[in-house]
Enzyme design. Structure first.
Site, PDB file in Angstrom:
ATOM      1  N   THR A 266      63.032  63.090  -1.891  1.00  0.00           N
ATOM      2  CA  THR A 266      63.620  63.889  -0.821  1.00  0.00           C
ATOM      3  C   THR A 266      63.878  65.302  -1.313  1.00  0.00           C
ATOM      4  O   THR A 266      64.009  65.537  -2.506  1.00  0.00           O
ATOM      5  CB  THR A 266      64.935  63.207  -0.370  1.00  0.00           C
TER       6      THR A 266
ATOM      7  N   SER B 247      69.612  56.439   7.592  1.00  0.00           N
ATOM      8  CA  SER B 247      69.436  57.420   6.524  1.00  0.00           C
ATOM      9  C   SER B 247      70.783  57.810   5.947  1.00  0.00           C
ATOM     10  O   SER B 247      71.838  57.536   6.528  1.00  0.00           O
ATOM     11  CB  SER B 247      68.758  58.658   7.110  1.00  0.00           C
ATOM     12  N   SER B 248      70.704  58.454   4.783  1.00  0.00           N
ATOM     13  CA  SER B 248      71.893  59.071   4.199  1.00  0.00           C
ATOM     14  C   SER B 248      71.791  60.591   4.226  1.00  0.00           C
ATOM     15  O   SER B 248      72.694  61.278   3.743  1.00  0.00           O
ATOM     16  CB  SER B 248      72.042  58.633   2.743  1.00  0.00           C
TER      17      SER B 248
HETATM   18  N1  GLU Z   1      65.364  57.912   2.268  1.00  0.00           N
HETATM   19  C1  GLU Z   1      66.682  58.350   2.013  1.00  0.00           C
HETATM   20  C2  GLU Z   1      67.435  58.607   3.280  1.00  0.00           C
HETATM   21  O1  GLU Z   1      66.865  58.897   4.280  1.00  0.00           O
HETATM   22  C3  GLU Z   1      66.726  59.582   1.188  1.00  0.00           C
HETATM   23  C4  GLU Z   1      66.196  59.333  -0.156  1.00  0.00           C
HETATM   24  C5  GLU Z   1      66.503  60.448  -1.124  1.00  0.00           C
HETATM   25  O2  GLU Z   1      67.408  61.214  -0.934  1.00  0.00           O
HETATM   26  O3  GLU Z   1      65.794  60.554  -2.129  1.00  0.00           O
HETATM   27  O4  GLU Z   1      68.608  58.517   3.278  1.00  0.00           O
END
Ligand code: GLU
Length: 631
Positions: free
Chosen positions: A436, A499-500
């Protein structure tokens, strides 16, 4: 070529290292990370370290500029975005151009094959919008797509990591990519420059080639065995003798240049319908040995829609903090934690030498435990599973958060339970990977974009087509088997995985006037995104740190487990004189019942804040990001 000078200037202005006044898109600081390889053994699944650490860059300074500013995770992307702003482009124009470059030079983290969330602030009207370009599960998705044998999840963390590695490489981890539709939608509303011009810098770079950065080289080396089963990924990222390409190697990506040319001419439709879409579906249908094919089909791509959603805002002391609501849990967790912290005198607990005060770490970790308990139970794609009671209003209600804050005692609670917002089916907690990137931009008119963009894990699903990697975002659905009713975050056709990601804008409310923008931030980091962003917010809002110090401040926090993480590889842990202070921090936390996890915490915070007449920017010293600005 309009952007040729940008390419020529790339990396040449390292000479200006240490300078803190931005000279119109010139490099103010040295983007030279060193490499550190973290050990993984013994980490619990929720604390699996984020993407490998790049090493911590020393001596970075906040960058000041009067007119416009950008911070991205890669110097080439920052330069291109800055040039767009300098040429009169809007914040969204700069974000589009930056994303196209990031998909090329930081392909392990984001790109056309992934998804993103974006917040846009229009300065003259005071209209704030959030855009949802999150991947969706295919129409044909079923629960077995993410099923694993329950026996394989009972072992220690390294074993669970292996299970996750297998899961993320399955074709069924691939969701319908959303980033391009989202950028097109945002550009239609807020773009000033012509769409094809925003593709051009990345097209040129892809054709002329660029040097592999240390961080990309590290990602390639770590993924080498997983890239081999995909012939196109292996051909691009590995040498002919199958060794990983090294930092400094020049990479050319003509396939990506072609893809961008098609998108320049035909818009997002050229990606979602037609030959590129057919190639993506073919790629997802490859068996790749034991990995197996996925379920993404032409219809999924053709019918994908990016959405404009209501942002989630909360008041914290004198500020309004706004972020991305469901399907991200980002803003809800941060707003809940802030709502609890407002009951304590956090400003009286400032950090020293980038080491946080033990009392602050205790309070923040406890607030996060309580917020993660609610996240794990209630938060998912609200188009499928609504939040309890009155939704966002109930989850963030001041009286509810006052009750939650009252649960914080002087000893750590260990594991928190979800609050009784209303009866509802529990979602399980799960682990998220880390592929990300985050972008913060303010244009010359004061409009702002914060965008966090992701292909989920580093290198996504390892499947490479038309010059970009496909995501493994569907592993953000619940996949660890748990007793009890099905998770709110279970996979369902067309649903968006929780998601985070937490792109965040902070405003100073002004009576009778449009709010003024005070801060723009966000970070990658999987489930640790919320602690990273919260730390950055507290650093600026409560502790008065400048943008660079807030990004550099030692990372800390908790998910909902007895473990409190303290960034073990932060230089303050080892250097004198802060070493003494970090030791007493650990002692004080242990005395309050915290189990300490010293794993690496590789945030990638990008931050712009207002200081009088100026924008001040900071980039996370843990990665390769760069702040640039202009008059
Ligand atoms: N896929 C994660 C999300 O959408 C984020 C992964 C990351 O921050 O590397 O929360």
């Amino acid at each position: 070529m309009m952007f040729a000078w940008v390419l020529r200037a790339a990396f040449a202005a390292l000479l200006m290292a240490g300078m803190s006044w931005a000279q119109s898109c010139e490099m103010p600081q040295a983007p030279v990370p060193s490499i550190a390889t973290p050990g993984l053994a013994g980490q619990p699944v929720e604390a699996l370290p984020p993407e490998p650490a790049s090493g911590f860059r020393a001596g970075m300074q906040a960058v000041r500029a009067k007119g416009f500013m950008v911070v991205t995770a890669n110097p080439l992307a920052s330069q291109v975005a800055c040039a767009v702003l300098q040429n009169g482009g809007s914040a969204v124009d700069a974000a589009v151009a930056a994303q196209m470059v990031l998909g090329l030079v930081e392909p392990q983290s984001s790109g056309l094959g992934g998804g993103a969330f974006l917040l846009h602030w229009e300065a003259h009207t005071g209209v704030l919008r959030s855009y949802d370009g999150r991947e969706t599960a295919p129409l044909a998705a079923t629960p077995d797509d993410l099923s694993i044998s329950p026996a394989s999840t009972t072992g220690p963390a390294p074993q669970i990591r292996e299970v996750f590695q297998a899961l993320r490489s399955r074709g069924t981890s691939i969701g319908t990519p959303g980033v391009l539709r989202m950028l097109e939608l945002a550009h239609q509303a807020h773009g000033r420059m012509a769409w094809p011009d925003l593709m051009r810098p990345a097209q040129t770079l892809a054709t002329q080639g660029f040097a592999i950065s240390p961080r990309l080289a590290q990602a390639i080396a770590q993924a080498r065995d997983d890239l081999l089963p995909d012939a196109q990924a292996a051909a691009y990222f590995l040498n002919q003798d199958r060794t990983p390409k090294l930092a400094g190697t020049r990479l050319h990506n003509p396939a990506y240049a072609h893809t961008l040319q098609a998108i320049a001419q035909g818009g997002a439709n050229a990606f979602y319908v037609g030959e590129i879409a057919q190639d993506m579906v073919r790629k997802v249908q490859e068996q790749q040995g034991a990995r197996g094919m996925g379920k993404l089909r032409l219809q999924d791509l053709a019918q994908y829609r990016a959405l404009v959603r209501e942002p989630v805002c909360t008041l914290y002391r004198a500020y309004r903090v706004c972020g991305m609501g469901p399907p991200s849990a980002g803003a809800l967790v941060i707003a809940q934690a802030l709502g609890m912290l407002a009951h304590f005198d956090v400003p009286a607990m400032p950090p020293r030498m980038l080491v946080p005060d033990p009392a602050a770490v205790h309070l923040v970790s406890e607030a996060l435990r309580l917020a993660y308990a609610d996240r794990n139970t209630y938060m998912a794609d609200t188009d499928f599973v609504p939040l309890p009671a009155q939704g966002v209003a109930a989850v963030l209600s001041p009286s509810y958060l006052a009750q939650r804050a009252a649960l914080i005692q002087s000893r750590s609670m260990g594991k928190a339970s979800a609050g009784d917002v209303a009866a509802m089916k529990p979602a399980s907690s799960d682990s998220e990977g880390k592929g990300t990137t985050h972008v913060s931009i303010v244009d010359a008119q004061g409009n702002a974009v914060v965008m966090t963009s992701s292909i989920e894990s580093s290198m996504g699903s390892f499947r490479f087509v038309r010059g970009f990697l496909l995501n493994n975002q569907l592993t953000d659905f619940a996949w660890l088997p748990e007793p009890g009713p099905p998770s709110a975050n279970r996979i369902e056709p067309l649903k968006r995985p929780r998601s985070s990601m937490a792109p965040t804008l902070v405003f100073k409310p002004q009576a009778g006037q449009v709010d003024s923008l005070y801060m723009a931030t966000g970070s990658p980091g999987g489930p640790a995104i919320m602690p990273y962003v919260l730390k950055t917010l507290l650093g600026v809002l409560d502790w008065g740190l400048d943008a660079q110090s807030a990004a550099a401040l030692l990372n800390f926090g908790a998910f909902n487990s007895p473990q409190t993480f303290i960034e073990g590889d932060h230089p303050a842990m080892h250097a004198q004189p802060s070493h003494m202070q970090t030791q007493s921090l650990l002692e004080a936390l242990r005395a309050r019942g915290h189990q300490i996890n010293l794993g690496p915490q590789t945030s990638g915070v990008g931050l712009i804040m207002r200081d009088g007449e100026h924008w001040v920017g900071g980039a996370d010293p843990r990665r390769e990001g760069l702040v640039l600005g202009g008059p």
